[in-house]
Design a protein around this motif. Sequence first.
Motif, mmCIF file in Angstrom:
data_model
loop_
_atom_site.group_PDB
_atom_site.id
_atom_site.type_symbol
_atom_site.label_atom_id
_atom_site.label_comp_id
_atom_site.label_asym_id
_atom_site.label_seq_id
_atom_site.Cartn_x
_atom_site.Cartn_y
_atom_site.Cartn_z
ATOM 1 N N GLY A 368 -0.811 -10.645 13.253
ATOM 2 C CA GLY A 368 -1.417 -9.492 12.602
ATOM 3 C C GLY A 368 -0.974 -9.398 11.149
ATOM 4 N N TYR A 369 -1.654 -8.540 10.370
ATOM 5 C CA TYR A 369 -1.417 -8.460 8.933
ATOM 6 C C TYR A 369 -0.933 -7.065 8.519
ATOM 7 N N LEU A 370 -0.040 -7.068 7.548
ATOM 8 C CA LEU A 370 0.521 -5.842 6.973
ATOM 9 C C LEU A 370 0.279 -5.849 5.470
ATOM 10 N N VAL A 371 -0.290 -4.779 4.963
ATOM 11 C CA VAL A 371 -0.376 -4.580 3.512
ATOM 12 C C VAL A 371 0.517 -3.409 3.140
ATOM 13 N N TYR A 372 1.395 -3.656 2.168
ATOM 14 C CA TYR A 372 2.255 -2.607 1.625
ATOM 15 C C TYR A 372 1.799 -2.311 0.213
ATOM 16 N N SER A 373 1.431 -1.049 -0.041
ATOM 17 C CA SER A 373 0.955 -0.687 -1.371
ATOM 18 C C SER A 373 1.526 0.657 -1.790
ATOM 19 N N PHE A 418 -0.721 0.393 -9.790
ATOM 20 C CA PHE A 418 -0.773 0.163 -8.348
ATOM 21 C C PHE A 418 -0.063 -1.137 -8.002
ATOM 22 N N PHE A 419 0.574 -1.150 -6.828
ATOM 23 C CA PHE A 419 1.270 -2.339 -6.336
ATOM 24 C C PHE A 419 0.717 -2.678 -4.960
#
Length: 428
Positions: A368-373, A418-419
């Motif tokens: 699975g995938y995780l995006v941290y922003s 934004f990051f």
Amino acid sequence: MSDFEIIFSILKAVIFEDEKSSDMINAYAGRSDNLPLITKTVYGVLENKIYIDYMIRKLSDIRLKKIHKNVLLILEIGIYNIHFLETKDYATVDKLVDLTKAKNKRSTGFVNAILRAFIRDEKEISTIYEKDDIKSLSIRYSFPEEITRYIYDFYGMDYTKAYLRDATRVKDLSIRVNNLKTSKKNLEELLIKDGFEIEAGKISQYSFIVKNPGGLARSKHFKDGLFTIQQEASMKAIEVLNPKDNSKILDLCAAPGTKTTYLAEYTKNTGKIIANDISKSKNKLILENIQRLGLENISLTNYDASIFVDDFENKFDYCLVDAPCSGLGVVGRKPEIRYNRTKETIVRLAGLQRKILENAIKYIKKDGYLVYSTCTLGPLENRDNFNYLLEKENLELVPIEGQDFIEYKSFEAMTDGFFISKFRKIND
């Protein structure tokens, strides 16, 4: 209510009661025929408060902390009008003295004397005399010295100056096309027909820049759900996550739900999306947007993201952690942020973000995938937490357009600061 009374009431709520400037302006919008002036003055005082207070210190024999907060606020409104709007007539002073009579009658003479003295000696009073470059920048751009130094220590002087200059720039407004209800071409034609000036977005293929956005949120096309107001950098976080149709997705810190609704549109109303946020008060707004946009695959939960939820463990193909942050990337749209952020706040938020990320890793399935922003800048909340994830043995970095992460600079990308980073879970 007079315009000055409305301005005073809005600023008092924002500065002393922690209300949002945009919310308060909307709340008072129907009470004046001169909303543009009210909006400009409210944002102008917030964007220049430290500099205005610097000038008041020069004028007043009474220490700033000893001045009654209502009186200080009236002086700030007055100095802003005289110096930035160039309303140097004494009629403005008289109106503010009248306002003082209603808010703190004993200080009318004090307010009258300060504002008239400023008109007489404006050039000298407005000149900044500080040898320390950071302190001088802090005053000139009305940014807390502690936060200015934090930015400078990591990014250097050129970046700091560019960021501070950009913080008061009027930002372009961008919108996201709802492809479930219309096409990009059709929406463009409808908005142009209604008199809006439209440009293609520079970051997201499903975005437009609206150069004259007045009345946009009241338009029939907005009410019909053909588009959502969203900054392009925010849209990019969803496009980086790139969820597939019929997948299970968790938006762990979802309020106010703008990214959640894009997740639903992006996956064509398929699969299952959980929009979680600790704030139950935001549920109504999220549900209104779900209905307006015609979305069908979103469920709401209200767990504390920093506390592990058993029911979420190994359940999701994708997880978005758009974490609660200091918001230094959106100061241009929310000027009050600059006055309620400290280095201590940033340290605390960075720690909270790690707790949330620890849980998020457990919620995604293998592969699975995780995006941290975040919508902020600085090392503690962005690169330090990115490196924290990078060191996890069960995560693998997923490059974004050939880079380890994306870090948008508002003054270059013309969007929010934004990051964005992305990881794949390689084992449990």
